[in-house]
Design a protein around this motif. Structure first.
Motif, mmCIF file in Angstrom:
data_model
loop_
_atom_site.group_PDB
_atom_site.id
_atom_site.type_symbol
_atom_site.label_atom_id
_atom_site.label_comp_id
_atom_site.label_asym_id
_atom_site.label_seq_id
_atom_site.Cartn_x
_atom_site.Cartn_y
_atom_site.Cartn_z
ATOM 1 N N GLY A 34 -31.477 -67.841 -28.908
ATOM 2 C CA GLY A 34 -31.152 -69.171 -29.403
ATOM 3 C C GLY A 34 -30.567 -70.002 -28.275
ATOM 4 O O GLY A 34 -29.819 -69.493 -27.432
ATOM 5 N N ILE A 35 -30.919 -71.282 -28.276
ATOM 6 C CA ILE A 35 -30.494 -72.210 -27.230
ATOM 7 C C ILE A 35 -29.789 -73.394 -27.877
ATOM 8 O O ILE A 35 -30.233 -73.887 -28.925
ATOM 9 N N VAL A 36 -28.704 -73.850 -27.293
ATOM 10 C CA VAL A 36 -28.015 -75.036 -27.796
ATOM 11 C C VAL A 36 -28.963 -76.227 -27.644
ATOM 12 O O VAL A 36 -29.484 -76.478 -26.558
ATOM 13 N N ARG A 37 -29.197 -76.926 -28.758
ATOM 14 C CA ARG A 37 -30.056 -78.111 -28.688
ATOM 15 C C ARG A 37 -29.200 -79.367 -28.796
ATOM 16 O O ARG A 37 -28.131 -79.362 -29.408
ATOM 17 N N ASP A 38 -29.693 -80.407 -28.194
ATOM 18 C CA ASP A 38 -29.017 -81.692 -28.236
ATOM 19 C C ASP A 38 -29.065 -82.254 -29.645
ATOM 20 O O ASP A 38 -29.899 -81.845 -30.467
ATOM 21 N N THR A 39 -28.198 -83.190 -29.954
ATOM 22 C CA THR A 39 -28.250 -83.879 -31.239
ATOM 23 C C THR A 39 -29.506 -84.739 -31.297
ATOM 24 O O THR A 39 -30.131 -85.017 -30.264
ATOM 25 N N ALA A 40 -29.894 -85.156 -32.496
ATOM 26 C CA ALA A 40 -31.113 -85.948 -32.678
ATOM 27 C C ALA A 40 -31.083 -87.238 -31.848
ATOM 28 O O ALA A 40 -32.122 -87.671 -31.331
ATOM 29 N N ASP A 41 -29.896 -87.812 -31.677
ATOM 30 C CA ASP A 41 -29.803 -89.053 -30.902
ATOM 31 C C ASP A 41 -29.487 -88.804 -29.425
ATOM 32 O O ASP A 41 -29.268 -89.740 -28.654
ATOM 33 N N GLY A 42 -29.453 -87.525 -29.004
ATOM 34 C CA GLY A 42 -29.274 -87.191 -27.595
ATOM 35 C C GLY A 42 -27.881 -87.417 -27.048
ATOM 36 O O GLY A 42 -27.710 -87.607 -25.846
ATOM 37 N N THR A 43 -26.856 -87.346 -27.911
ATOM 38 C CA THR A 43 -25.496 -87.661 -27.456
ATOM 39 C C THR A 43 -24.564 -86.449 -27.363
ATOM 40 O O THR A 43 -23.361 -86.624 -27.185
ATOM 41 N N LEU A 44 -25.104 -85.235 -27.473
ATOM 42 C CA LEU A 44 -24.239 -84.058 -27.433
ATOM 43 C C LEU A 44 -23.571 -83.935 -26.067
ATOM 44 O O LEU A 44 -24.238 -83.913 -25.031
ATOM 45 N N ASP A 45 -22.251 -83.864 -26.078
ATOM 46 C CA ASP A 45 -21.515 -83.569 -24.854
ATOM 47 C C ASP A 45 -21.458 -82.049 -24.698
ATOM 48 O O ASP A 45 -21.829 -81.503 -23.668
ATOM 49 N N TYR A 46 -21.030 -81.369 -25.771
ATOM 50 C CA TYR A 46 -21.048 -79.909 -25.797
ATOM 51 C C TYR A 46 -20.885 -79.415 -27.236
ATOM 52 O O TYR A 46 -20.476 -80.167 -28.118
ATOM 53 N N MET A 47 -21.225 -78.146 -27.447
ATOM 54 C CA MET A 47 -20.963 -77.466 -28.708
ATOM 55 C C MET A 47 -19.839 -76.482 -28.443
ATOM 56 O O MET A 47 -19.813 -75.835 -27.393
ATOM 57 N N ASP A 48 -18.923 -76.396 -29.382
ATOM 58 C CA ASP A 48 -17.804 -75.465 -29.261
ATOM 59 C C ASP A 48 -17.881 -74.486 -30.430
ATOM 60 O O ASP A 48 -17.917 -74.901 -31.590
#
Length: 149
Positions: A34-48
């Motif tokens: 599994g890979i961390v995916r960006d949010t739908a609007d492309g604004t992910l800074d990070y997942m914690d």
């Protein structure tokens, strides 16, 4: 059986090779990453990702034990990261080894469905707009329900 919860990144090639090299009676090894995916609007800074030490590993071990029994696996592995990860980073890996490919594939799917729906991890997405806790999705619950028969 190898159950690991860790902050450190892992090398998929090394993990898959080491897992496969331990098998002797299996004709099939299946891995999923599994890979961390960006949010739908492309604004992910990070997942914690947070967990409760001890409880999380025990839950992962129990589901891996269930998979080993149900599919007569030679071996299984669950590796899941915690802490801060950015889009594109590997978040987790499962691997299964069985005499035949059907068992290895089904067991890997079973482990993935459990991890998405029941594993005691808490995930939040951090963007410039704020923090959002990741909710369970109906599709993930539906996928898990197929294994209860």
């Amino acid at each position: 059986m190898d159950i690991r919860v860790q902050e450190e990144a892992f090398d998929l090639g090394v993990e898959a090779r080491d897992f496969a090299q331990k098998t002797r009676a299996s004709g099939a090894v299946v891995t999923f990453t599994g890979i961390v995916r960006d949010t739908a609007d492309g604004t992910l800074d990070y997942m914690d990702i947070e967990h409760y030490p001890g409880m999380t590993e025990a839950a992962l071990r129990q589901i891996a034990d269930d998979a080993l029994t149900k599919w007569s696996l030679e071996d299984a592995m669950i590796l899941h990261r915690i802490g801060k990860m950015r889009a594109g980073e590997m978040i987790m890996m499962v691997a299964t080894a069985a005499r035949h490919r059907k068992d290895a594939f089904e067991a890997a799917e079973f482990l993935m469905d459990f991890l998405k729906s029941r594993a005691p991890f808490w995930k939040k997405e951090v963007t410039k707009e704020g923090v959002t806790w990741v909710e369970a999705r109906d599709e993930d619950e539906d996928a898990l329900s197929r294994w209860s028969s």
